[in-house]
Write a protein that holds these residues in place. Structure first.
Motif: not given
Length: 443
Positions: A60-70
């Motif tokens: 989720t997001g570049p390098w997974g940085v949006l995983q917590s937002l998801a």
């Protein structure tokens, strides 16, 4: 006496600013905490994944940085399940009691010095009080009510056990955490957070008050229910602990409160011991390092470094037993803290009486070493010898007990089966396994 005088002081820069600037600061603190929470979750998963030779979140997001937002959006829209036996008013109130004090504690944390904001000169701090540190301590202590009430209101056994264990745990380590702040008050002559940062202009408190910093670091790990002290949420024992029966947005509020508390105690450690928003030594040689908006960067970097220690502990240490955990708090941390406060108080009094610095420091520490540390080591060694003797006695008693069930001999030799014995006795000299002569096989 100096602390009492500090409690009556007037703090410049607060109380005379426009209302809209206060609203901007409130919004800034809220955004900072939410962003730090989202960052901390991804940071923790990435660091633990690297420690365990895994990739971590990377979708989720570049390098997974949006995983917590998801994950937060997913929790907000999930179906909410309320237990039938739950006490609904308290069940709804408990997550609020956990999340709101976590936000309030940051109201007195200084982010930086005074700056110019839309033509108004204002400090980078929402507000300050003569007892500002006690406000942070009180807000962090209120979090235990949300944990206990959530366990009780869920109407289930496992959350109740988690809430009770968490209450005992958090109260025990709040005592050690509060005592570790007393030495800072004595050294800086104030309980104002901005005053404590100002007193570390030349020397950070972590150097002279290293014992208080060490005890504070251990105490806040237990206070925030983080591994290896996550006994209130022991997944292998309590199926998630006090928030087992929570789902959807209410569970997200508990999750949010835990990470905001972690950011808050990291910010308080930075304020009390690590110079606050002041730049570290190599960067502080630059004249503009502690002016303008740059101190926010140094303050945030110190918080991230302390959060890394939280993550490091979680990825490397196993969970303690509950009795070991409580003994560490009541029998080790609190007595050491009390003796250390007496030594710091003696040093403070001797310096006020114009004693030389080395005499005022060496004499109390020497008395502590002779009267406390050496007897403490002797008592510890004696207790260890007694435990070893008790263990040997138990082994001797077990060896003398009669055997109540059959045990095979240690030199057991498995006998051959009857078929192997029959084949060995009947088989001719020139035969194979089937017993037929070799000549018949050749024909």
């Amino acid at each position: 006496m100096s602390v009492v005088l500090a409690a009556s002081q007037n703090l410049p820069g607060f109380g005379n600013q426009p209302f809209w600037i206060s609203l901007i600061k409130v919004l800034g603190v809220f955004v900072f905490l939410v962003v730090m929470t989202l960052f901390s979750i991804v940071f923790e998963r990435k660091v633990v994944g690297r420690m365990q030779n895994r990739i971590g979140p990377n979708r989720t997001g570049p390098w997974g940085v949006l995983q917590s937002l998801a994950d937060g959006v997913k929790l907000a829209f999930k179906e909410e399940i309320i237990p039938v036996l739950a006490d609904k008013p308290v069940y709804f109130l408990a997550p609020i009691l956990s999340a709101v004090p976590a936000f309030l504690a940051f109201s007195v944390i200084p982010f930086g010095p005074s700056v110019s904001l839309f033509g108004h000169h204002t400090p980078l701090q929402l507000t300050d009080l003569p007892v500002g540190v006690l406000v942070v301590f009180a807000c962090s202590s209120l979090g235990v009510y949300g944990v206990v009430l959530s366990g009780w209101a869920s109407g289930s056994t496992y959350p109740l056990l988690g809430g009770l264990r968490s209450a005992a745990q958090m109260i025990s380590y709040e005592v050690a955490m509060g005592l570790s702040m007393v030495a800072v008050f004595l050294f800086s002559d104030t309980m104002s957070t901005s005053g404590i940062v100002a007193s570390q202009r030349h020397l950070w408190h972590v150097i002279p008050l290293f014992v208080s910093f060490f005890i504070y670091a251990i105490s806040v790990v237990g206070e925030t229910n983080r591994a290896p002290f996550d006994l209130a949420e022991a997944e292998s024992e309590l199926v998630g602990g006090f928030h087992t029966e929570y789902s959807s947005f209410k569970f997200a509020m508990f999750f949010l409160a835990e990470y905001i508390n972690m950011v808050t105690v990291s910010a308080l450690a930075t304020t009390l011991f690590l110079g606050g928003w002041r730049a570290p030594v190599p960067i502080s040689l630059w004249h503009g390092a502690n002016h303008g908006w740059w101190p926010i960067l140094w303050f945030t970097a110190k918080i991230v470094a302390i959060i890394f220690v939280f993550v490091w502990l979680r990825g490397t240490l196993p969970r303690l037993r509950y009795d070991q955990f409580m003994q560490l708090g009541w029998k080790i941390l609190i007595p050491i803290n009390l003796v250390w406060i007496l030594a710091v108080t003696a040093i403070h009094v001797f310096r006020d009486r114009n004693w030389p610095a080395w005499e005022a420091t060496v004499l109390p520490l020497g008395v502590v070493l002779l009267l406390v540390v050496i007897p403490g080591v002797m008592i510890w060694e004696g207790a260890r010898a007694r435990r070893e003797a008790d263990r040997l006695d138990e082994e001797d008693d077990e060896a003398q007990l009669p055997q109540t069930f059959p045990t095979p001999p240690l030199n057991l030799v498995v006998p051959k089966s009857p078929r192997e014995l029959a084949n060995a006795n009947v088989r001719p000299a020139g035969s194979l396994a089937g017993g037929r002569p070799k000549e018949d096989i050749d024909d």
